[in-house]
Scaffold this active site. Structure first.
Site, PDB file in Angstrom:
ATOM      1  N   GLY A  23       0.974  -1.219   0.066  1.00  0.00           N
ATOM      2  CA  GLY A  23       0.127  -0.050  -0.025  1.00  0.00           C
ATOM      3  C   GLY A  23       0.946   1.136   0.079  1.00  0.00           C
ATOM      4  O   GLY A  23       1.935   1.336   0.729  1.00  0.00           O
ATOM      5  N   SER A  46       1.207  -6.691   3.402  1.00  0.00           N
ATOM      6  CA  SER A  46       2.279  -6.827   4.484  1.00  0.00           C
ATOM      7  C   SER A  46       2.745  -5.646   4.763  1.00  0.00           C
ATOM      8  O   SER A  46       3.271  -5.358   6.224  1.00  0.00           O
ATOM      9  CB  SER A  46       3.555  -7.905   3.597  1.00  0.00           C
ATOM     10  N   GLU A  47       2.969  -4.541   3.965  1.00  0.00           N
ATOM     11  CA  GLU A  47       3.363  -3.254   4.291  1.00  0.00           C
ATOM     12  C   GLU A  47       2.539  -2.058   3.644  1.00  0.00           C
ATOM     13  O   GLU A  47       2.188  -2.462   2.454  1.00  0.00           O
ATOM     14  CB  GLU A  47       4.701  -3.060   4.412  1.00  0.00           C
ATOM     15  N   THR A  48       2.347  -1.138   4.318  1.00  0.00           N
ATOM     16  CA  THR A  48       1.998   0.066   3.624  1.00  0.00           C
ATOM     17  C   THR A  48       2.677   1.280   3.954  1.00  0.00           C
ATOM     18  O   THR A  48       3.044   1.571   5.238  1.00  0.00           O
ATOM     19  CB  THR A  48       0.604   0.301   4.090  1.00  0.00           C
ATOM     20  N   HIS A  77      10.262  -3.368  -0.576  1.00  0.00           N
ATOM     21  CA  HIS A  77       9.148  -3.309  -1.506  1.00  0.00           C
ATOM     22  C   HIS A  77       8.351  -2.273  -1.521  1.00  0.00           C
ATOM     23  O   HIS A  77       7.900  -1.787  -2.579  1.00  0.00           O
ATOM     24  CB  HIS A  77       8.519  -4.819  -1.673  1.00  0.00           C
TER      25      HIS A  77
END
Length: 299
Positions: A23, A46-48, A77
């Site tokens: 995100g 998994s991550e924003t 990423h």
């Protein structure tokens, strides 16, 4: 009421539904920390990454990273995904060669890679690498990962490595063994928390693919994620480990192609360049990205 632009970006791939989804919230100046965490939990990726003004004269933006459960100091990423948004949606690629992002750990420059004037990838320079030993029995680590002790590649040490956050690097003999890994996630999370490790990263040179130098797989239950498809931070730390442990010739520049995500049916690819310098190697991790969703979140 706040209307917040939000993007869903697949990083380290040029195909939608491949690589690692992140995100990106490029206009986060008016968000509280609680709102950032709520958005990351709602997106459930998994991550924003959240971008806002930086007070540093050397940075273009401040960037923070949240998993659905907590904030982390760095995410590769999500950095690639954010830079792709800045280049393509905010026209940064038309007016400068790079942006500098201020992370919790330090400054991360990200530059554009173009062919015939077209953006093909973005490349981030990670923080200087460092390694550390871990006082755990290799057989016990193999058990936590759901692999056989004989699957461990004893040519290389099991070590922690960091180019932004700590990762546990576990050398494995074959890609087949990596793909068969079935970790005990709760126990692995407990071990990682004891050492302040974000992820456990399995790697092998036995890739079964002539186009790949390394094949990897990444488990991160300590930060609320069972498995991450393609991890820029962990693979950057892997490149630093290979240099510092003498696996790579310290007198030469190395270009590594790393594959990851195949076990999750989300194959992705990273280009990692390791350049010797006087004090430490420069680690650059590059990849392309695909925007799959763009819209507005209402708070």
């Amino acid at each position: 009421m706040k209307n917040i632009p939000v993007y869903h970006v697949d990083a380290f791939t040029d195909q939608a539904f491949g690589g690692n989804p992140a995100g990106v919230v490029p206009e986060a100046s008016d968000l509280t920390e609680k709102e950032m965490q709520n958005i990351a939990s709602e997106l459930n990726l998994s991550e924003t990454a959240f971008l806002y003004h930086s007070d540093s004269p050397d940075a273009d933006y401040r960037i923070r990273y949240f998993t659905p459960a907590e904030e982390i100091d760095f995410c590769g990423h999500a950095t690639i995904a954010t830079a792709w948004i800045l280049a393509t949606k905010y026209a940064w690629a038309d007016r400068t060669n790079q942006v500098v992002l201020q992370t919790n750990g330090g400054l991360v420059p990200v530059k554009w890679v173009k062919e015939h004037g077209r953006l093909t990838a973005v490349s981030m320079t990670q923080l200087p690498p460092k390694t550390n030993d871990i006082v755990e029995d290799p057989t016990a680590i193999a058990s936590l990962l759901g692999i056989k002790p004989s699957d461990l590649d004893e040519q290389f040490p099991i070590k922690m490595s960091n180019t932004g956050v700590w990762h546990l690097l576990v050398p494995v003999k074959t890609r087949v063994a990596i793909d068969k890994a079935q970790p005990k996630l709760n126990e692995l999370a407990n071990m990682n928390k004891r050492y302040n490790i974000s992820t456990t990263h399995l790697f092998t040179f036995n890739t079964d693919d002539k186009n790949l130098d390394l094949y990897t797989r990444d488990f991160c239950p300590a930060i609320g994620i069972k498995e991450d498809p393609v991890t820029g931070a962990a693979n950057g730390a892997l490149a630093g480990y290979l240099y510092l442990e003498g696996v790579l010739d310290a007198t030469k520049t190395h270009a590594l192609m790393i594959g990851q995500g195949h076990a999750m049916n989300r194959p992705g690819f990273l280009s990692v360049t390791v350049t010797p310098q006087e004090d430490y190697p420069r680690i650059e991790v590059a990849g392309s990205a695909v925007i799959t969703i763009e819209g507005t979140m209402t708070l």
